[in-house]
Design a protein around this motif. Structure first.
Motif, PDB file in Angstrom:
ATOM      1  N   ASN A  33     -14.323  31.073 -19.782  1.00 33.59           N
ATOM      2  CA  ASN A  33     -14.880  30.605 -18.525  1.00 33.59           C
ATOM      3  C   ASN A  33     -16.208  31.312 -18.282  1.00 33.59           C
ATOM      4  OD1 ASN A  33     -12.518  29.044 -17.833  1.00 33.59           O
ATOM      5  ND2 ASN A  33     -11.522  30.977 -17.315  1.00 33.59           N
ATOM      6  N   ARG A  52     -15.524  25.906 -16.599  1.00 29.76           N
ATOM      7  CA  ARG A  52     -14.257  26.204 -17.245  1.00 29.76           C
ATOM      8  C   ARG A  52     -14.233  25.676 -18.671  1.00 29.76           C
ATOM      9  NH1 ARG A  52     -10.007  24.320 -12.622  1.00 29.76           N
ATOM     10  NH2 ARG A  52     -11.751  22.953 -12.044  1.00 29.76           N
ATOM     11  N   GLY A  99     -15.785  35.189 -18.685  1.00 32.90           N
ATOM     12  CA  GLY A  99     -14.411  35.594 -18.491  1.00 32.90           C
ATOM     13  C   GLY A  99     -13.750  36.028 -19.781  1.00 32.90           C
ATOM     14  N   GLN A 104      -7.117  31.892 -18.156  1.00 29.83           N
ATOM     15  CA  GLN A 104      -6.999  30.963 -17.046  1.00 29.83           C
ATOM     16  C   GLN A 104      -8.224  31.085 -16.146  1.00 29.83           C
ATOM     17  OE1 GLN A 104      -4.112  29.088 -16.828  1.00 29.83           O
ATOM     18  NE2 GLN A 104      -4.700  27.961 -14.992  1.00 29.83           N
ATOM     19  N   TRP A 105      -8.609  29.997 -15.497  1.00 31.56           N
ATOM     20  CA  TRP A 105      -9.750  30.033 -14.604  1.00 31.56           C
ATOM     21  C   TRP A 105      -9.489  30.962 -13.417  1.00 31.56           C
ATOM     22  CZ3 TRP A 105     -14.633  29.696 -13.820  1.00 31.56           C
ATOM     23  CH2 TRP A 105     -15.137  29.590 -12.520  1.00 31.56           C
ATOM     24  N   ARG A 106     -10.449  31.812 -13.139  1.00 37.96           N
ATOM     25  CA  ARG A 106     -10.419  32.692 -11.984  1.00 37.96           C
ATOM     26  C   ARG A 106     -11.811  32.737 -11.388  1.00 37.96           C
ATOM     27  NH1 ARG A 106      -7.117  35.106 -15.887  1.00 37.96           N
ATOM     28  NH2 ARG A 106      -4.994  35.567 -15.158  1.00 37.96           N
ATOM     29  N   GLN A 107     -11.889  32.862 -10.082  1.00 37.05           N
ATOM     30  CA  GLN A 107     -13.163  32.814  -9.375  1.00 37.05           C
ATOM     31  C   GLN A 107     -13.703  34.174  -8.956  1.00 37.05           C
ATOM     32  OE1 GLN A 107     -12.089  28.533  -7.208  1.00 37.05           O
ATOM     33  NE2 GLN A 107     -13.180  30.101  -6.066  1.00 37.05           N
ATOM     34  N   ALA A 108     -12.847  35.157  -8.880  1.00 35.62           N
ATOM     35  CA  ALA A 108     -13.271  36.461  -8.383  1.00 35.62           C
ATOM     36  C   ALA A 108     -14.155  37.163  -9.399  1.00 35.62           C
ATOM     37  CB  ALA A 108     -12.070  37.325  -8.050  1.00 35.62           C
ATOM     38  N   GLU A 111     -12.606  39.361 -12.033  1.00 34.97           N
ATOM     39  CA  GLU A 111     -11.872  38.737 -13.129  1.00 34.97           C
ATOM     40  C   GLU A 111     -12.771  38.392 -14.313  1.00 34.97           C
ATOM     41  OE1 GLU A 111      -8.245  39.079 -11.098  1.00 34.97           O
ATOM     42  OE2 GLU A 111      -8.694  38.613 -13.194  1.00 34.97           O
TER      43      GLU A 111
END
Length: 125
Positions: A33, A52, A99, A104-108, A111
């Motif tokens: 990501n 993503r 990432g 898995q997709w994470r926005q923070a 991460e």
């Protein structure tokens, strides 16, 4: 070593456009990501656009929807952020981030595993 090198920032008038580039080395971005974050003085770093994997699923912060476009060129291992209709409130340091592998997709921001050095975008009125 892993490097994410941003370029393309600068100073523009309101309504203008810039294209930021993030050239990655030491990692294959096609399995990661990718995100563009920005941080203005006195404010927290925020995700403005995400890409993503696999495919071209994207995320945009509400204030940039319809104005910014994130894209990839996997052959060049590079991520772009096309910024149109720029506003003074877009002024910030912009950071490219990658990432974890196959994640898995994470926005923070916390991460994301790798970060570029940042490129300054200044929009004047």
């Amino acid at each position: 070593q892993v490097q994410l090198v941003e370029s393309g920032g600068g100073s523009v008038q309101a309504g203008g456009s810039l294209r930021l580039s993030c050239a990655a080395s030491g990692i294959d971005i096609s399995r990661r990501n990718m995100g563009w974050f920005r941080q203005a003085p006195g404010k927290e770093r925020e995700l403005v656009a995400g890409s993503r994997w696999p495919g071209l699923n994207t995320y945009y912060e509400d204030s940039v929807k319809g104005r910014f476009t994130i894209s990839r060129d996997n052959a060049k291992n590079t991520v772009y952020l096309q910024m149109n209709s720029l506003r003074p409130e877009d002024t910030a340091a912009y950071y490219c981030a990658a990432g974890p592998l196959d994640a898995q997709w994470r926005q923070a921001a916390s991460e994301f595993e790798y970060w570029g050095q940042g490129t300054q975008v200044t929009v004047s009125s």
